[in-house]
Design an enzyme around this catalytic site. Structure first.
Site, PDB file in Angstrom:
ATOM      1  N   GLU A  58       0.811  -1.240   0.000  1.00 53.19           N
ATOM      2  CA  GLU A  58       0.000   0.000   0.000  1.00 53.19           C
ATOM      3  C   GLU A  58       0.836   1.278   0.000  1.00 53.19           C
ATOM      4  O   GLU A  58       0.360   2.337   0.418  1.00 53.19           O
ATOM      5  CB  GLU A  58      -1.015  -0.003   1.158  1.00 53.19           C
ATOM      6  CG  GLU A  58      -2.012  -1.141   1.067  1.00 53.19           C
ATOM      7  CD  GLU A  58      -3.223  -1.004   1.989  1.00 53.19           C
ATOM      8  OE1 GLU A  58      -3.326   0.000   2.714  1.00 53.19           O
ATOM      9  OE2 GLU A  58      -4.066  -1.926   1.976  1.00 53.19           O
ATOM     10  N   GLU A 109      -5.595  -8.673   0.507  1.00 51.91           N
ATOM     11  CA  GLU A 109      -6.326  -8.300   1.727  1.00 51.91           C
ATOM     12  C   GLU A 109      -7.758  -8.017   1.348  1.00 51.91           C
ATOM     13  O   GLU A 109      -8.015  -7.234   0.433  1.00 51.91           O
ATOM     14  CB  GLU A 109      -5.773  -7.011   2.381  1.00 51.91           C
ATOM     15  CG  GLU A 109      -4.476  -7.153   3.094  1.00 51.91           C
ATOM     16  CD  GLU A 109      -4.033  -5.855   3.793  1.00 51.91           C
ATOM     17  OE1 GLU A 109      -4.894  -5.049   4.197  1.00 51.91           O
ATOM     18  OE2 GLU A 109      -2.813  -5.662   3.913  1.00 51.91           O
TER      19      GLU A 109
END
Ligand SMILES: *[C@@H]1O[C@H](CO)[C@@H](O)[C@H](O)[C@H]1NC(C)=O
Ligand SMILES: *[C@@H]1O[C@H](CO)[C@@H](O)[C@H](O)[C@H]1NC(C)=O
Ligand SMILES: *[C@@H]1O[C@H](CO)[C@@H](O)[C@H](O)[C@H]1NC(C)=O
Length: 320
Positions: A135, A246
């Site tokens: 991320e 995720e």
């Protein structure tokens, strides 16, 4: 028959980037507990065994995604999760932390090389992929900065780190293992990041309808919202495989727009999203087995709440 095969062909084209995967099933594992204490070999092994023993999953959760190669609190000692994975025969999606600059990344590389040397084939045979970053591109966006998301990395930096990782594993037993990156679907569809996609073997996508507060994000729309995010990522993936690294729905926590955190809704999300991904054999890492051993994390995405992982029941039925 002809009709059937053309329908089949159309479906194959649409989901081509998620087909022909290995169907790895796992959870995401942080390097430390919520009091900042480092997880040790036995802590990781306990978690990995608890994941395998989830009732109704037929020993299916046998892969672990890590965020770093470095044991928490050390400069560049190999994370003890590696030994725990060997102990429990857990496959590994390794993670290299990329948001703390080049000197910190040098330590990730040092730990990766040390792990290869220290554990040899017992380790390298378990590795299913290496994610360079997590991320980092999301965290440099205005949205993340506004939410106080912490430092990230520029696409140009990630390109260097990806190359350094390729160089580090060349001529080792890890050569040939797929090198990817994990980010939000919003980061992938941002055209300024396309050079990163070009440098990868696979894309790991994180997507949480619960947090998509500018959309109609009730649980009733969550399956659609999730698969739209996956499809949007596939659309820009340049034909590379897209793994789901995720996703999850919180059991407790604040309502986000129309998204209500509850065990019932987490069960619906599991049944719709997790079960369909597993049925499609997509490489898949759920967030998460346990958010924290104690305290009241909020939101809390844990299939299990605070307490002793082996002793406490799941908060919802994880059978498909
Ligand atoms: C798009 O990506 C670039 C490079 O990663 C980043 O600087 C920019 O903030 C992103 N734009 C948005 C709207 O997130
Ligand atoms: C993906 O691309 C297809 C074909 O161009 C398009 O029809 C579809 O709307 C795109 N999906 C998403 C979620 O962006
Ligand atoms: C969720 O969407 C996916 C992709 O469209 C589909 O395969 C799956 O059956 C859906 N699940 C439910 C419960 O609608």
């Amino acid at each position: 028959m002809r009709f059937l095969s053309s329908v089949l062909l159309a479906c194959t084209a649409l989901l081509s980037s998620v087909e022909a995967q290995n169907g790895y099933k796992g959870f995401n594992y942080g390097a430390f507990f919520n009091n900042q204490q480092a997880k040790r070999r036995n802590d990781f092994a306990y978690e990995f065994n608890a994941a395998k023993q989830l009732p109704g999953t037929n020993g299916g959760f046998t892969s672990a995604r890590l965020y770093t190669m470095i044991q928490w609190g050390t400069q560049n000692t190999v994370i003890e999760a590696i030994q725990a994975a060997i102990d429990t025969k857990t496959t590994l999606l390794l993670g290299m932390w990329c948001s703390s600059g080049q000197a910190a990344f040098d330590n990730e590389i040092a730990a990766l090389k040390a792990a290869i040397k220290q554990y040899g084939k017992a380790f390298t045979d378990l590795v299913v992929g290496i994610s360079v970053g997590s991320e980092d591109l999301y965290r440099i966006t205005p949205t993340s900065i506004q939410n106080g998301g912490g430092p990230g990395a520029q696409p140009q930096e990630l390109l260097h780190y990806i190359q350094q990782t390729r160089d580090a594993i060349r001529g080792t037993a890890l050569q040939g293992k797929p090198i990817g990156h994990v980010d939000t679907w919003t980061a992938y569809v941002n055209g300024s990041n396309s050079a990163v996609i070009s440098a990868l073997d696979f894309l790991g996508v994180d997507a949480y309808p619960y947090f998509q507060t500018t959309m109609e994000n009730s649980i009733g729309n969550a399956n659609r919202t999730f698969y739209d995010a996956l499809q949007a990522t596939i659309n820009v993936s340049q034909g590379k495989p897209v793994w789901v690294t995720e996703t999850g729905w919180p059991v407790t926590g604040p309502t986000q727009n129309q998204a209500v955190a509850s065990a019932e809704n987490a069960r619906v999300y599991w049944e719709d999203v997790a079960c369909s991904l597993m049925a499609k054999n997509v490489n898949f890492y759920y967030y998460m087995l346990q958010e924290a051993q104690y305290g009241n994390p909020s939101p809390d995405f844990g299939i299990k709440g605070p307490g002793d992982l082996m002793q406490i029941p799941t908060r919802f039925d994880v059978r498909c």
